[in-house]
Every structure is written in structure tokens, then in C-alpha cells.
Design an enzyme around this catalytic site. Sequence first.
Site, mmCIF file in Angstrom:
data_model
loop_
_atom_site.group_PDB
_atom_site.id
_atom_site.type_symbol
_atom_site.label_atom_id
_atom_site.label_comp_id
_atom_site.label_asym_id
_atom_site.label_seq_id
_atom_site.Cartn_x
_atom_site.Cartn_y
_atom_site.Cartn_z
ATOM 1 N N THR A 103 4.737 -6.040 7.026
ATOM 2 C CA THR A 103 5.250 -5.032 6.422
ATOM 3 C C THR A 103 5.050 -3.581 6.609
ATOM 4 O O THR A 103 5.606 -2.711 5.867
ATOM 5 C CB THR A 103 4.839 -5.260 5.099
ATOM 6 N N GLY A 104 4.257 -3.785 7.885
ATOM 7 C CA GLY A 104 3.472 -2.510 8.644
ATOM 8 C C GLY A 104 4.993 -1.893 9.484
ATOM 9 O O GLY A 104 5.584 -3.466 10.258
ATOM 10 N N VAL A 145 -4.279 -12.279 10.176
ATOM 11 C CA VAL A 145 -5.289 -12.383 9.546
ATOM 12 C C VAL A 145 -6.288 -13.530 8.820
ATOM 13 O O VAL A 145 -7.189 -13.444 8.824
ATOM 14 C CB VAL A 145 -6.180 -11.076 9.163
ATOM 15 N N LEU A 175 -7.366 -4.443 4.116
ATOM 16 C CA LEU A 175 -5.281 -3.811 3.179
ATOM 17 C C LEU A 175 -4.823 -4.601 3.072
ATOM 18 O O LEU A 175 -3.373 -4.417 3.430
ATOM 19 C CB LEU A 175 -5.651 -2.789 3.739
ATOM 20 N N ALA A 188 -9.313 -4.167 -0.952
ATOM 21 C CA ALA A 188 -9.012 -3.685 -1.303
ATOM 22 C C ALA A 188 -7.660 -4.747 -2.191
ATOM 23 O O ALA A 188 -6.843 -5.326 -2.279
ATOM 24 C CB ALA A 188 -7.195 -3.560 -0.889
ATOM 25 N N TYR A 239 0.557 -12.819 -6.065
ATOM 26 C CA TYR A 239 0.192 -11.665 -5.860
ATOM 27 C C TYR A 239 -1.195 -11.080 -6.897
ATOM 28 O O TYR A 239 -1.792 -11.071 -6.122
ATOM 29 C CB TYR A 239 1.328 -10.104 -5.672
#
Length: 316
Positions: free
Chosen positions: A42-43, A64, A80, A121, A152
Site C-alpha cells: 500500500t506504500g 516483513v 508501521l 504501531a 485488522y
Amino acid sequence: MNSYRGKRVVVMGGAGFIGSFLCERLLRDGAEAVVVFDNLVTGHRRNLAGLEGDARFDFVLHDVCRPLTVAGPVDFVFNLASPASPIDYAQLWLETMRVGSEGTLRGLELAEAKGAVFLQASTSEIYGDPLEHPQRESYTGNVDPTRPRSVYDEAKRYAEALVSAFRRSRGVSTRIVRIFNTYGPRMRLEDGRVVPAFIGQALRGEDFTVFGDGSQTRSFCFVDDLVDGLVKLAASNVTDPVNLGNPDERTMLSFAQAVRDAAGGGGKIVFKPLPEGDPKQRRPDITRAKTLLGWEPRVPLDEGLAKTVAYFRALG
Ligand code: NAD
Ligand code: UDP
């Protein structure tokens, strides 16, 4: 005393909206090295464009959930990495659960191996559809483990438990931040969150899509304030969870008006169905952050919205 001068920092999810501002802040504060691990789900690399020429900065394209390898010492690991918008994690059900569980585990293993501080986060979503208002850190939440948003919420709750277990059983120095709705430049126009949705609609002259009757509330924090809280928390010795957010609470109806004031646009308000499990109210109690970190938000909504609108306008 600047806690990051000469420090070596890993930012998991650093190519995202908040992560990219965090990387900039760490380098401004004199970090010796900032290494980003991000799989760009999403980045985007363009969020880090301002840092690419800095010899202290490194980007690693990496999921990750796989083991993290870094040469040399590491002082801080910020985790994050996670889809953060409801429409993102509704398309990435399993990826969201995996990054919250396996990704967090990989980050903790790295922090343990390097003797680094680990900051997780987390999110106001761990309070679910809260029955206590405003939400203090002592509130344990009202979460349905099978509703759509649960991928989530529950991944983040599991991550908090894992972080706490690593602190208790392995002695890792950990921090947990419960981030409330944060906004600013570099959000994606199409990510479905209400800030880019309303700004995009205003700039295109379209109607504002208010979900439900618009009486549900959120409290919006500008990204610079949030990042200031992240660096203060990681540098502190506070291991209990800390809420970071702006207590300026708005209904979505009044928020549509605030965006109209900031961005113009002649669109009217149209009502759309409320997504399943959409929390009715949300406002952080930030007493703990104020008392223990000396942190509180400084950027008022109209000022933050003006900066955010200017960013989206410049994108064309
Ligand atoms: P974002 O989507 O812009 O950033 C998340 C980053 O994580 C992206 O760059 C993405 O590519 C990366 N990522 C996701 N899964 C990954 C994986 N498996 N491996 C490597 N990288 C991965 O979101 P954001 O708004 O910047 O949120 C950042 C963090 O803050 C998230 O953990 C989110 O849950 C948390 N948070 C954000 C808000 C908010 O309002 N923005 C509120 C509460 C919590
Ligand atoms: N929302 C809305 N119109 C939109 C997008 C979102 O009214 O076009 C509402 C949504 O139902 C929620 C609030 O705005 O009540 C905040 O939504 P967002 O997805 O930004 O964050 P979250 O629900 O995760 O707090």
C-alpha cells in the site's frame, strides 16, 4: 538532548503515509542510518523521494513476514507495516492478519537480536465500537472477532499481546502506540479513508459521500503531530500502551463541511450505506501522552486540512 543523533533505526512499512514522514523526521534529528523494509503493498517509493539521495538512508523491498537482516547495530525498530485503510484491508484480508502476526514477530526478533527498542504501531481500532467515551488506554474494547474489520482489529490486538510477551519473557524494550485517525499529505486519493475521499470529491466538484446518517464521530490528527509523538514515545521508557491522536472530535457531517471550507467545491451531501461494523464514536483521551511524554497535538484541523488540500491540488 536529541535521542536520535547517531542512532541506527529500522522502519518497517516506511514507504507508507506515516512511515515516510517518520523517516524524514529521524534523519532531521540526526540519525546515523534509517533502513526501510517495505513490500509496497500500500506504500510507494515516491513518498521517500526526498530521501533517496541521503547516504544515511536505505530502502529494502521486502515482505516483513520474512526474516529481517540488517548489518551492524540497530538502536530502534519502528513497526508501521500494515494496510491501514478499511478498503485496503478488505482487499488484503489474509495479508493484514499475516503482517500483524508474523511481521510483528520478525520485527521483535530483530529487536531482540540487536538489543533495540521496538515500537509497535497499534490503533484505536483495538477499542472496536467503543462503549467508553473518550477512550482511555485502560478500556479493553468492544470488538467482534468475525466482522469484516476484525482482520485488522484482531491482528493489531494479537500484535500488542505478542509485543507484551516479548517484553515479559525476553526482556525486549517495547513501546505500544495506539494511533487514532491521522491525516495529511501522501495519503492516497483512492485509499477510501474519509479525508482523501472528501478532499478528492471537493476538488472534482463531486457530491460528498457521507456514510450512514453522518452522526458517527472521528477525531483527526495531523501527521506532523503524530510523528512527533512517535519519536517521543520511542525515546521514553513508557512500556504501557499510549494513545496518540487529536481529541478534536467531529461528526462526519460536520467534517464534510470542514473539508468544503478548506477545499471549496459545490457538491452536496449524499448519504450512502454505513459499512458493517463502522464504529459510532471515537476520541482519544490523551492524558497519558500529555503526562508521560509532554506531548499534545498543535496543528488545528483547518490548518492541517489546508496543507493536505494543497498537496492533493498540486497532484493535479
Ligand atoms: P500505509 O498503508 O500508508 O502504510 C503502511 C505501509 O506498510 C505501506 O508502505 C505498506 O506497503 C507497508 N506494508 C504492509 N504490509 C507489509 C508487509 N507484509 N511487508 C512490508 N511492508 C508492508 O498506512 P499508514 O496510514 O501510514 O499507517 C501506518 C501504520 O500506522 C499502520 O501500521 C497502521 O495500522 C497504523 N495506523 C494508522 C492510522 C492512520 O490513521 N493513518 C491509524 C491507526 C493506526
Ligand atoms: N466515511 C464517510 N464517507 C466516505 C468515507 C468514509 O462518511 O467516503 C466515514 C466512515 O464510515 C467512518 C469515517 O468516515 O465513519 C472514517 O472513516 P475512515 O475510513 O477514514 O476511518 P475509520 O473508519 O477506520 O476510522
